[in-house]
Design a protein around this motif. Structure first.
Motif, PDB file in Angstrom:
ATOM      1  N   HIS A 194     -99.551  34.177 -12.948  1.00 37.98           N
ATOM      2  CA  HIS A 194    -100.946  34.428 -13.316  1.00 37.98           C
ATOM      3  C   HIS A 194    -101.726  33.124 -13.510  1.00 37.98           C
ATOM      4  O   HIS A 194    -102.949  33.159 -13.686  1.00 37.98           O
ATOM      5  N   ALA A 195    -101.045  31.996 -13.486  1.00 35.87           N
ATOM      6  CA  ALA A 195    -101.745  30.714 -13.549  1.00 35.87           C
ATOM      7  C   ALA A 195    -102.407  30.357 -12.220  1.00 35.87           C
ATOM      8  O   ALA A 195    -103.261  29.470 -12.171  1.00 35.87           O
ATOM      9  N   GLU A 227    -105.174  36.648 -14.977  1.00 32.33           N
ATOM     10  CA  GLU A 227    -104.352  37.847 -15.022  1.00 32.33           C
ATOM     11  C   GLU A 227    -105.058  39.011 -14.337  1.00 32.33           C
ATOM     12  O   GLU A 227    -106.268  38.972 -14.100  1.00 32.33           O
ATOM     13  N   HIS A 265    -106.305  28.520 -17.519  1.00 32.41           N
ATOM     14  CA  HIS A 265    -104.854  28.638 -17.549  1.00 32.41           C
ATOM     15  C   HIS A 265    -104.350  29.986 -17.060  1.00 32.41           C
ATOM     16  O   HIS A 265    -103.172  30.105 -16.697  1.00 32.41           O
ATOM     17  N   THR A 266    -105.188  31.019 -17.099  1.00 28.68           N
ATOM     18  CA  THR A 266    -104.724  32.352 -16.717  1.00 28.68           C
ATOM     19  C   THR A 266    -105.742  33.072 -15.831  1.00 28.68           C
ATOM     20  O   THR A 266    -106.945  33.006 -16.080  1.00 28.68           O
ATOM     21  N   ASP A 280     -95.242  40.231 -15.652  1.00 24.69           N
ATOM     22  CA  ASP A 280     -96.593  39.818 -16.033  1.00 24.69           C
ATOM     23  C   ASP A 280     -97.323  40.985 -16.678  1.00 24.69           C
ATOM     24  O   ASP A 280     -96.776  42.085 -16.778  1.00 24.69           O
ATOM     25  N   GLN A 298    -110.836  30.905 -20.065  1.00 19.49           N
ATOM     26  CA  GLN A 298    -111.173  32.073 -19.255  1.00 19.49           C
ATOM     27  C   GLN A 298    -112.675  32.203 -19.023  1.00 19.49           C
ATOM     28  O   GLN A 298    -113.109  32.814 -18.050  1.00 19.49           O
TER      29      GLN A 298
END
Length: 304
Positions: free
Chosen positions: A184-185, A266, A263-264, A209, A255
């Motif tokens: 997810h990164a 998702e 960093h994510t 995940d 985000q």
């Protein structure tokens, strides 16, 4: 599923709107790069919600212009995965992956985003004679290498991301590839090409995940979901400000802030399944653990 995730968002979003709108306003202001308005909104939420945890943490973070990197010095990350609901999450993750390893008994394994190696070391069996560890954080990779190098198997360590690793090792194949809370990164636009490349390199790919709702990035729906879920997450680390300031808040603000490192990225179970299917895998998924951010799922992808 994405449907269940969306229904959860509808329920949670309504709850988040009442009494937490100023925190949502702060996140949306961050998305507009209006940091003055974001800080003012977060500070207003502190006064309006004396029992809330996210508002004061966000106001403090914005006032200090808090850190961006979370893995270069992974101290806060290590404390994060050792606390809260993570021991149960990792225990269930290891149980699920170990069962596949025991049934399949792969000789060669690639772990993408292996972190400190706690999952890898606990899942590989005696039949695995070679392991490739891919991890951009030098310190986490050092720990992972030490954790895997105790059983006499060949361990190769690669201090880079999965994209660079695959381009540097174009002829390598593995019996099994796994990645836990790491893919997810990757930006979703990049993730598809990585999954397509992995489909050429292995017959079995295991991903663990989270199933997050399908919402527009940096939208009000995104802000409502993050606000409500982070209130729960921060409660699990009420006595650990290093985790809050050094990991959770950088991930959250990343985000929404287009100028910060993210960093994510998702996504929902449906989106994961679509990407894996498009890459050429047949996919089975199942929930393995409830978690404050979202339910964790195992994606068991294979090439027939």
């Amino acid at each position: 599923s994405s449907g269940s995730g969306q229904r959860a968002l509808n329920r949670r979003g309504g709850a988040a709107t009442v009494g937490r709108m100023t925190v949502v306003d702060a996140l949306l202001a961050i998305a507009r790069s209006d940091h003055g308005a974001a800080r003012s909104a977060a500070e207003a939420a502190v006064a309006a919600e004396p029992g809330a945890r996210l508002a004061p943490a966000l106001a403090r973070f914005l006032g200090d212009r808090g850190r961006e990197g979370v893995y270069e010095d992974p101290t806060a990350f290590e404390q994060f995965i050792d606390g809260g609901g993570n021991p149960v999450l990792y225990e269930r993750t290891i149980h699920e992956l170990r069962s596949v390893h025991e049934a399949r008994r792969p000789a060669s394994v690639l772990d993408s985003g292996c972190g400190d190696g706690r999952v890898t070391a606990a899942t590989v069996t005696g039949s695995t004679t070679s392991v490739d560890l891919v991890e951009p954080s030098a310190e986490l990779l050092r720990l992972a290498t030490a954790a895997l190098a105790t059983d006499g198997r060949e361990v190769s360590s690669h201090p880079e991301g999965i994209e660079r690793f695959l381009s540097d090792h174009t002829t390598r194949r593995w019996d099994l590839v796994q990645s836990t809370f790491a893919l997810h990164a990757l930006d979703p636009a990049t993730r598809g090409s990585v999954l397509t490349e992995l489909a050429l390199r292995t017959d079995r790919l295991l991903i663990v995940d989270f199933d997050v709702p399908d919402v527009e990035d940096r939208s009000a729906e995104h802000a409502h979901y993050a606000t409500e879920r982070y209130e729960h997450g921060l409660a699990e680390y009420a006595d650990d400000p290093e985790v809050v300031d050094g990991f959770l808040l950088p991930v959250l603000v990343g985000q929404f802030d287009p100028a910060r490192r993210r960093h994510t990225f998702e996504q929902s179970v449906a989106a994961w399944t679509d990407q894996l299917t498009a890459a050429g895998f047949a996919v089975e998924s199942r929930p393995i653990s409830e978690y404050w951010w979202a339910t964790a799922h195992l994606f068991d992808a294979s090439i027939s």
